[in-house]
Write an enzyme that holds these catalytic residues in place. Structure first.
Site, PDB file in Angstrom:
ATOM      1  N   GLU A  94      10.603  -4.624   4.646  1.00 23.32           N
ATOM      2  CA  GLU A  94      10.588  -5.888   4.094  1.00 23.32           C
ATOM      3  C   GLU A  94      10.510  -6.189   2.671  1.00 23.32           C
ATOM      4  O   GLU A  94      11.081  -6.761   1.875  1.00 23.32           O
ATOM      5  CB  GLU A  94       9.714  -6.933   5.018  1.00 23.32           C
ATOM      6  CG  GLU A  94       9.896  -6.972   6.268  1.00 23.32           C
ATOM      7  CD  GLU A  94       9.283  -5.808   7.301  1.00 23.32           C
ATOM      8  OE1 GLU A  94       8.812  -4.891   6.689  1.00 23.32           O
ATOM      9  OE2 GLU A  94       9.028  -6.150   8.157  1.00 23.32           O
ATOM     10  N   GLY A 112      -5.064  -2.412   5.124  1.00 30.26           N
ATOM     11  CA  GLY A 112      -3.989  -3.449   4.680  1.00 30.26           C
ATOM     12  C   GLY A 112      -4.725  -4.799   4.819  1.00 30.26           C
ATOM     13  O   GLY A 112      -4.781  -5.623   4.058  1.00 30.26           O
ATOM     14  N   ARG A 113      -5.261  -4.928   6.162  1.00 30.71           N
ATOM     15  CA  ARG A 113      -5.908  -6.501   6.627  1.00 30.71           C
ATOM     16  C   ARG A 113      -7.214  -6.548   5.963  1.00 30.71           C
ATOM     17  O   ARG A 113      -7.873  -7.800   6.116  1.00 30.71           O
ATOM     18  CB  ARG A 113      -5.605  -6.610   8.153  1.00 30.71           C
ATOM     19  CG  ARG A 113      -6.234  -5.434   8.647  1.00 30.71           C
ATOM     20  CD  ARG A 113      -6.154  -5.685  10.438  1.00 30.71           C
ATOM     21  NE  ARG A 113      -6.578  -4.529  11.053  1.00 30.71           N
ATOM     22  CZ  ARG A 113      -5.877  -3.493  11.232  1.00 30.71           C
ATOM     23  NH1 ARG A 113      -4.830  -3.193  10.763  1.00 30.71           N
ATOM     24  NH2 ARG A 113      -6.382  -2.360  12.134  1.00 30.71           N
ATOM     25  N   HIS A 127      -4.425 -33.778  17.383  1.00 30.02           N
ATOM     26  CA  HIS A 127      -3.303 -34.460  17.769  1.00 30.02           C
ATOM     27  C   HIS A 127      -2.266 -33.661  18.235  1.00 30.02           C
ATOM     28  O   HIS A 127      -1.328 -34.016  18.473  1.00 30.02           O
ATOM     29  CB  HIS A 127      -2.857 -35.392  16.429  1.00 30.02           C
ATOM     30  CG  HIS A 127      -3.933 -36.323  15.746  1.00 30.02           C
ATOM     31  ND1 HIS A 127      -3.987 -37.607  16.505  1.00 30.02           N
ATOM     32  CD2 HIS A 127      -4.907 -36.003  15.156  1.00 30.02           C
ATOM     33  CE1 HIS A 127      -4.869 -38.154  15.765  1.00 30.02           C
ATOM     34  NE2 HIS A 127      -5.602 -37.113  14.817  1.00 30.02           N
ATOM     35  N   GLU A 170      -4.877  -7.372  15.033  1.00 27.64           N
ATOM     36  CA  GLU A 170      -4.495  -6.068  14.682  1.00 27.64           C
ATOM     37  C   GLU A 170      -5.640  -5.194  14.914  1.00 27.64           C
ATOM     38  O   GLU A 170      -5.260  -3.973  15.132  1.00 27.64           O
ATOM     39  CB  GLU A 170      -3.863  -6.143  13.509  1.00 27.64           C
ATOM     40  CG  GLU A 170      -2.689  -4.836  13.081  1.00 27.64           C
ATOM     41  CD  GLU A 170      -2.028  -5.052  11.957  1.00 27.64           C
ATOM     42  OE1 GLU A 170      -0.682  -4.916  11.907  1.00 27.64           O
ATOM     43  OE2 GLU A 170      -2.402  -5.467  10.940  1.00 27.64           O
ATOM     44  N   LYS A 224       0.869  -1.045   0.031  1.00 28.64           N
ATOM     45  CA  LYS A 224       0.084   0.053  -0.034  1.00 28.64           C
ATOM     46  C   LYS A 224       0.841   1.180  -0.112  1.00 28.64           C
ATOM     47  O   LYS A 224       0.830   2.076  -0.583  1.00 28.64           O
ATOM     48  CB  LYS A 224      -0.927   0.040   1.339  1.00 28.64           C
ATOM     49  CG  LYS A 224      -1.941   0.934   1.484  1.00 28.64           C
ATOM     50  CD  LYS A 224      -2.801   0.715   2.581  1.00 28.64           C
ATOM     51  CE  LYS A 224      -3.848   1.958   2.738  1.00 28.64           C
ATOM     52  NZ  LYS A 224      -4.601   1.572   3.901  1.00 28.64           N
ATOM     53  N   LYS A 240       9.289  -1.166  15.226  1.00 32.09           N
ATOM     54  CA  LYS A 240       9.789  -0.909  13.720  1.00 32.09           C
ATOM     55  C   LYS A 240      10.731  -0.004  13.751  1.00 32.09           C
ATOM     56  O   LYS A 240      11.781   0.143  13.303  1.00 32.09           O
ATOM     57  CB  LYS A 240       8.557  -0.386  12.579  1.00 32.09           C
ATOM     58  CG  LYS A 240       7.872  -1.552  11.917  1.00 32.09           C
ATOM     59  CD  LYS A 240       7.425  -0.876  10.854  1.00 32.09           C
ATOM     60  CE  LYS A 240       5.786  -1.513  10.633  1.00 32.09           C
ATOM     61  NZ  LYS A 240       5.253  -0.658   9.538  1.00 32.09           N
TER      62      LYS A 240
HETATM   63  C1  G6Q Z   1      -2.568  -4.245   7.892  1.00 35.27           C
HETATM   64  C2  G6Q Z   1      -1.404  -3.273   8.324  1.00 35.27           C
HETATM   65  C3  G6Q Z   1      -0.303  -4.099   7.891  1.00 35.27           C
HETATM   66  C4  G6Q Z   1       0.247  -3.737   6.316  1.00 35.27           C
HETATM   67  C5  G6Q Z   1       1.701  -4.141   6.262  1.00 35.27           C
HETATM   68  C6  G6Q Z   1       2.217  -3.874   4.973  1.00 35.27           C
HETATM   69  O1  G6Q Z   1      -3.581  -3.758   8.257  1.00 35.27           O
HETATM   70  O2  G6Q Z   1      -1.387  -2.118   8.038  1.00 35.27           O
HETATM   71  O3  G6Q Z   1      -0.294  -5.737   8.186  1.00 35.27           O
HETATM   72  O4  G6Q Z   1      -0.491  -4.582   5.550  1.00 35.27           O
HETATM   73  O5  G6Q Z   1       2.548  -3.422   7.316  1.00 35.27           O
HETATM   74  O6  G6Q Z   1       2.124  -2.858   4.430  1.00 35.27           O
HETATM   75  P1  G6Q Z   1       2.220  -1.904   2.967  1.00 35.27           P
HETATM   76  O7  G6Q Z   1       1.173  -2.791   2.281  1.00 35.27           O
HETATM   77  O8  G6Q Z   1       2.210  -0.838   3.243  1.00 35.27           O
HETATM   78  O9  G6Q Z   1       3.643  -2.739   2.602  1.00 35.27           O
END
Ligand code: G6Q
Length: 547
Positions: free
Chosen positions: A213, A267-268, A384, A353, A207, A512
């Site tokens: 990462e 994001g989620r 199990h 989250e 996003k 972070k």
């Molecule tokens: C979700 C969070 C988080 C996000 C990641 C990746 O709701 O905001 O999990 O999706 O940190 O972020 P980017 O899509 O900006 O790389």
């Protein structure tokens, strides 16, 4: 005025009611009321929720619905669907529901209908995914792109991973997909080792397009491709999903190969957007849209059904009942379907989250617990492993069982055994086994009096352990859409009742930032960063071990 739900009248009433119900056995409630299952079962199309194996009665539910009304749940549902800025800390609308607004009715944000831009991106996803699937959009050397690699993390990874696995049966036969999320170089290495650059398409899903990462992994993959095929290959092997056009261009991806999404999609909550491009490529846009149709059916149900018959509302209220009145702060999701094996991991982010917050929307520290710890795994495997604790541990763990009536792979009696197991688990948790019953069982099995005496407690089960059973016809794209939307709305309802903002994630930021301070120290060029003695010692030890 305080907005602590714990100060409401109905909260106190629920506390009183808890005292009456806490020792009541579900086993007896079933015996006394033949209609219990019928009363506490609800169906929407091919999805059925049986919530009768919970420590509730009609009065419990009555109080809980009152609680929801007193927290203005109905108004808040309308506000979300209307596009109000209910993400208060970030001043954003929360409109994943717009992505599956299949009626295409206008949804306004800042005076602008968001539907045309959503439709435009879906049309672009359709064109692109069809072109790749048909081999019309080819790699740099003219070969068909058959390996799809999604590079993303968190919300830009977990949804696509989960949905691609869930719908594996619908994949194009000649295509495979891979996911790189972790910054650990192993994640990149293990995927790239198996791939041919000529047939590989990378989707950089981010996003913000600044996540360390994802950007580090994307650069590594870019280098791998360029080393093999040259700089010009990037245009045919890299696309981006982002809200950040500037950074996408800077990375060297033509904005024409960028699929946009927007601030109003968290994001989620983004697997319904272009973040789902890997899924669209694997299963085709028609199936992707069927998933949106399923989510839309759940959205309509959620928005239009009275609370008493509303599946996500009921699930949420039962969760509140355990969390805040029984003091149970954990919760398991157990899909009895191999294709849904990543659903618990997906829901873990969605729930934890969203609702892992300690301050209300008004900035007041809560005096009640909010989001529970969610965990899970696929049945029967988990029977199990951790099910011992769920049956006989000292802590109660409410669980959701998810089971399809029909398997995609009807082989011999596999599915019957699977179904028998999930039903048996729910029944065993609810009924348990008294010491007397355990003793009788041991005697019947031919054990001596001494052995019976010695073993009867070990073989007994307290029972009265709650579960929901979510029965679906089959795990197809439509059903998957329904299931995920159901959980999204459940999380929303709980957030409303706890009066927290379910749509930010500030809790992930501190660690972070601190990592950014530590990085130069590990690289040997840090200046004067002070740490606690444990962290300082760990940094020194790591450096020493590397020498
Ligand atoms: C979700 C969070 C988080 C996000 C990641 C990746 O709701 O905001 O999990 O999706 O940190 O972020 P980017 O899509 O900006 O790389």
């Amino acid at each position: 005025m305080t907005k602590l739900v714990s100060k409401t009248k109905v909260w106190k009433k629920l506390g009183e009611h808890y005292k009456h119900i806490k020792d009541v056995k579900m086993r007896e409630m079933f015996e006394y009321d033949e209609d219990r299952a019928k009363k506490f079962t609800i169906q929407l199309e091919n999805l059925m929720l049986d919530y009768s194996k919970n420590r509730i009665n009609e009065r419990t539910m009555k109080h809980l619905f009152r609680l929801a009304r007193d927290c203005q749940l109905e108004e808040m549902i309308k506000a979300m669907f209307r596009g109000d800025k209910i993400n208060t800390t970030e001043k954003r609308a929360v409109l994943h529901v717009a992505l599956r607004n299949r009626a295409n009715t206008p949804i306004m944000v800042d005076g602008k209908d968001v539907m045309p831009q959503i439709n435009e991106v879906f049309a672009k996803m359709r064109d692109f995914s069809e072109a790749v699937r048909l081999g019309k959009f080819k790699g740099h050397t003219g070969k068909k792109l058959t390996n799809i690699v999604n590079i993303g993390i968190g919300g830009s990874d977990l949804g696509p991973v989960m949905a691609c696995e869930a719908l594996k049966k619908y994949w194009a036969k000649d295509m495979k997909c891979y996911f790189i999320s972790n910054i650990d170089g192993t994640a990149c290495a293990e995927v790239l080792n198996n791939l041919d650059p000529e047939t590989t398409l990378f989707i950089v899903s981010s996003k913000t397009f600044t996540t360390i990462e994802t950007m580090t992994n994307a650069r590594t993959c870019r280098k791998w491709l360029v080393d093999a095929l040259g700089e010009h290959a990037v245009a045919k092997h890299f696309v981006a999903v982002s809200t950040n056009t500037k950074e996408v261009s800077k990375f060297g991806i033509n904005p024409e190969n960028m699929f946009e999404f927007w601030d109003f999609v968290g994001g989620r909550y983004s697997m319904w957007s272009a973040i789902g491009l890997s899924l669209a490529l694997m299963v085709g846009m028609d199936n992707f849209e069927k998933m949106l149709d399923g989510a839309y059916a759940m959205d309509k149900h959620f928005a239009e059904t009275d609370l008493e018959h509303n599946i996500p509302v009921i699930l949420a209220l039962i969760g509140i009942w355990y969390n805040n009145f029984f003091g149970i702060k954990r919760y398991g999701v157990i899909p009895y379907d191999q294709y849904l094996q990543y659903l618990p991991a997906y829901l873990q982010q969605l729930d934890m989250e969203s609702n892992g917050k300690f301050v209300t929307k008004d900035g007041e520290v809560v005096n009640y617990s909010t989001g529970p710890v969610l965990f899970g795994g696929a049945g029967t495997n988990v029977q199990h492993s951790f099910f011992q604790l769920i049956h006989q541990g000292t802590d109660i763990v409410p669980v959701d069982f998810i089971i399809p009536a029909i398997s995609h792979n009807e082989i011999g009696d596999h599915h019957e055994i699977l179904v028998a197991n999930v039903l048996a688990q729910g029944e065993a948790l609810m009924k348990g086994k008294t010491v007397k019953e355990a003793a009788q069982g041991l005697t019947k099995a031919g054990k001596s009096k001494e052995e019976v005496k010695e073993l009867k407690y070990f073989k007994s089960f307290s029972g009265n352990r709650p579960s929901n059973t979510i029965l679906v016809k089959k795990v197809d794209p439509y059903t998957l859409g329904m299931l995920v939307a159901m959980y999204e709305h459940k999380v929303f309802v709980q957030g409303v009742i706890w009066n927290i903002n379910s749509y930010d994630q500030m809790g992930v930021e501190l660690g972070k930032q601190m990592a950014l301070n530590i990085l130069p120290e590990l690289q040997g060029n840090a200046e004067g960063v002070s740490h606690d003695s444990s962290t300082a010692n760990l940094i020194a030890s790591i450096k020493k071990m590397r020498k």
